[in-house]
Scaffold this motif. Structure first.
Motif, PDB file in Angstrom:
ATOM      1  N   HIS A  30       0.839  -1.207   0.000  1.00  0.00           N
ATOM      2  CA  HIS A  30       0.000   0.000   0.000  1.00  0.00           C
ATOM      3  C   HIS A  30       0.865   1.244   0.000  1.00  0.00           C
ATOM      4  O   HIS A  30       0.544   2.234  -0.665  1.00  0.00           O
ATOM      5  CB  HIS A  30      -0.922   0.008   1.215  1.00  0.00           C
TER       6      HIS A  30
ATOM      7  N   ASP B  79      -7.064  -8.541  -0.925  1.00  0.00           N
ATOM      8  CA  ASP B  79      -7.047  -7.158  -0.466  1.00  0.00           C
ATOM      9  C   ASP B  79      -8.175  -6.454  -1.210  1.00  0.00           C
ATOM     10  O   ASP B  79      -8.042  -6.090  -2.370  1.00  0.00           O
ATOM     11  CB  ASP B  79      -5.688  -6.552  -0.818  1.00  0.00           C
ATOM     12  N   LYS B  80      -9.319  -6.305  -0.531  1.00  0.00           N
ATOM     13  CA  LYS B  80     -10.542  -5.964  -1.250  1.00  0.00           C
ATOM     14  C   LYS B  80     -10.438  -4.652  -2.028  1.00  0.00           C
ATOM     15  O   LYS B  80     -10.827  -4.561  -3.189  1.00  0.00           O
ATOM     16  CB  LYS B  80     -11.705  -5.881  -0.259  1.00  0.00           C
ATOM     17  N   PHE B  81      -9.864  -3.635  -1.371  1.00  0.00           N
ATOM     18  CA  PHE B  81      -9.810  -2.312  -1.992  1.00  0.00           C
ATOM     19  C   PHE B  81      -8.969  -2.362  -3.269  1.00  0.00           C
ATOM     20  O   PHE B  81      -9.398  -1.937  -4.344  1.00  0.00           O
ATOM     21  CB  PHE B  81      -9.243  -1.304  -1.001  1.00  0.00           C
ATOM     22  N   LEU B  85      -9.925  -1.881  -7.149  1.00  0.00           N
ATOM     23  CA  LEU B  85      -9.342  -0.694  -7.770  1.00  0.00           C
ATOM     24  C   LEU B  85      -8.637  -1.052  -9.078  1.00  0.00           C
ATOM     25  O   LEU B  85      -8.644  -0.267 -10.033  1.00  0.00           O
ATOM     26  CB  LEU B  85      -8.350  -0.052  -6.799  1.00  0.00           C
TER      27      LEU B  85
END
Lengths: 208, 359
Positions: A30, B79-81, B85
């Motif tokens: 991230h 990782d859902k987001f 995306l």
């Protein structure tokens, strides 16, 4: 003007927020993705400044190539970040010192530029024809880069070349006993030299 | 006209232009997918889609409906987001790159000075959709597919970059509209033949191979067969897209097809003269200076569409007849064949520009 202001505040906010998220997010992947978002919105700010050539270079070089390799490495690494965070208190003073130093430098630079203007070798770029309203900024950069700054430019190129050769030399290893593909042999292989006709009798087989 | 200069008017005007490009583009994508399947089928002596609508023309729309009403499944460990995306990024970049594409004289949403760099930058960001999708699926095959595609796209971007530099050197501008304008007057002025008629004809020896390299690199950049290793079904099931279904999968597919058309269009713009007809078009001069200039633009649009579809047809034929590359061969082709060749070509074209006596 109103649109430009909206765009500026939007992109500046995104840049700052994602820069903050780079250092604060738990998952390293991230972090890299936020870094890419920061690069991208910084490129947007460049476009607002009228420096579209620099903006595109930022996207091509950093977003398109450097950050892909970052992402590549970070995804492959199996780093325990909880363990890394344990040294936080120990490194805090040193990190704070460096951050403070950088902040002071940036404040000095930006106040100087704001009050006295940027220093330049070429006192009047408009008069010498290197910059002006009709000249696209890729051309304007090229005109000073290949004339006034040509030695610096060549020196930077040499440094990059040396770094590239150095990286290749450091990682190039010829292990003995490793089978390698010789593409030339594969390409030159024809039915005549790659095939052998045999007619074995029943029950005999072929001895290779 | 004052209203269109206010912020609100400007926004409406731009949004209108964007819709005017995007909606026809989506229709073209639907029929290009159909055409691709028909060509693939014809090569294999099959009929291809022939049930939905006349000649199966509405097949893509039936597929669209099917994708939209399927259930969206997000894998448990994903990782859902990032998972959701990834297809959005893919499709945004694929549609956004059409902003700088000159479709006809004066018909371009953003006529920017660095248009060619913009397209290059946006297409180089396309790798993120795939690599994020592969990583966020939290599964081995998608991840392998993502890693392959990252390496493949970064490798072939380098040779695409050098090929683009040869075109920039010939045209002396990075504005796509100007690049097309300079190739006007007949097919002998197209960049693939040197860009300036008889004077630059020797450069055809360099530019024709550059066109071929651009075409092949375009195949690799859009993950088309024979370079579709990121989704090689015989080894990776479906590569980065295994865990996707329903609308997100459709978005990936839409982005991929849109990028294929973009690469075909870019080939037409950079090497085949874009909207310029292969013959001198003096008969349009009268139109351009009168109120009928849109007719001249339509003429250009038809020619551009024809060229783009021709390049796409070649693309589909390559897909049908060439077997898939092995991964090491793919890397060798990119780094050891295309990169040195295009690097030498840049030096040759630059040398011709300086010493060939052609301004």
């Amino acid at each position: 003007m109103a649109l430009q202001a909206i765009a500026f505040y939007l992109m500046a906010a995104v840049t700052l927020a994602s820069a903050l998220a780079v250092v604060s997010s738990k998952n390293p992947v991230h972090s890299v993705l936020f870094l890419i978002a920061a690069f991208f919105s910084a490129a947007g700010l460049f476009v607002l400044l009228g420096a579209e050539f620099l903006a595109m270079l930022l996207v091509v070089v950093y977003v398109g190539a450097v950050a892909v390799l970052f992402l590549f490495v970070v995804m492959m690494l199996d780093v325990d970040f909880a363990e890394l965070r344990q040294g936080f208190a120990r490194y805090m003073p040193l990190g704070g010192l460096i951050a403070g130093g950088l902040a002071i430098e940036m404040i000095i630079v930006s106040t100087t530029v704001a009050t006295k203007g940027a220093a330049r070798l070429n006192e009047n770029p408009m008069a010498s024809g290197t910059a002006g309203p009709g000249i696209p900024n890729a051309e304007a950069i090229g005109r000073v880069l290949y004339t006034q700054y040509v030695y610096f430019f060549q020196a930077a190129g040499m440094v990059l070349l040396v770094a590239m050769i150095g990286a290749i030399v450091l990682t190039l290893r010829h292990k003995p006993g490793v089978k390698r593909q010789i593409i030339m042999d594969q390409v030159l292989r024809t039915p005549a030299n790659g095939m052998r006709m045999v007619s074995p009798k029943p029950g005999e087989g072929i001895d290779a | 006209m004052d209203f269109w200069n206010t912020p609100i008017g400007w926004t409406l005007w731009t949004v209108g232009q964007i819709l005017l490009i995007t909606v026809p583009l989506l229709l073209v994508v639907a029929f290009v997918i159909y055409g691709d399947r028909k060509i693939f089928a014809a090569v294999q002596l099959r009929k291809g889609p022939n049930v939905v609508g006349p000649f199966g023309l509405l097949q893509s729309f039936a597929d669209l409906g099917k994708f939209l009403i399927k259930e969206l499944i997000v894998p448990a460990g994903a990782d859902k987001f990032v998972f959701l995306l990834a297809p959005l990024i893919s499709v945004t970049l694929a549609l956004g790159s059409w902003a700088a594409m000159p479709l006809a004289p004066g018909w371009v949403v953003a006529n920017i000075n660095v248009g060619i760099l913009y397209l290059f930058a946006v297409s180089s960001m396309g790798v993120y959709g795939i690599i994020m999708g592969g990583w966020a699926s939290n599964s081995k095959y998608p991840f392998l597919g993502a890693l392959r595609s990252a390496a493949q796209m970064v490798s072939y971007e380098v040779s695409i970059g050098f090929v683009i530099i040869t075109v920039i050197l010939l045209s002396g501008t990075m504005n796509l509209t100007d690049i097309v304008v300079k190739q006007g007057g007949g097919f002998w002025n197209w960049n693939i033949l040197g860009g300036a008629g008889l004077k630059n004809l020797p450069l055809a020896l360099v530019m024709i191979p550059m066109g071929v390299i651009f075409f092949i690199s375009g195949l690799a950049e859009t993950n088309r067969p024979p370079f579709d290793l990121p989704e090689a079904e015989s080894e990776l099931v479906a590569g980065y897209a295994i865990e996707y279904g329903s609308t997100p999968y459709m978005l990936f597919y839409l982005a991929e097809t849109s990028n294929i058309i973009l690469m075909s269009g870019l080939m037409a713009v950079l090497f085949l003269g874009g909207w310029q007809a292969p013959w001198p078009t003096h008969y349009l001069d009268g139109l351009t200076h009168s109120g009928w200039s849109w007719l001249a633009s339509l003429h250009g649009l038809l020619i551009f569409a024809f060229k783009t579809l021709f390049v796409f047809f070649m693309n589909a034929m390559v897909r049908s007849v060439v077997p898939r590359y092995r991964y090491d061969q793919l890397m060798r082709l990119g780094w050891k064949v295309f990169l040195p060749t295009s690097l030498v070509a840049v030096a040759l074209v630059a040398g011709w520009r300086v010493y060939g006596g052609i301004g």
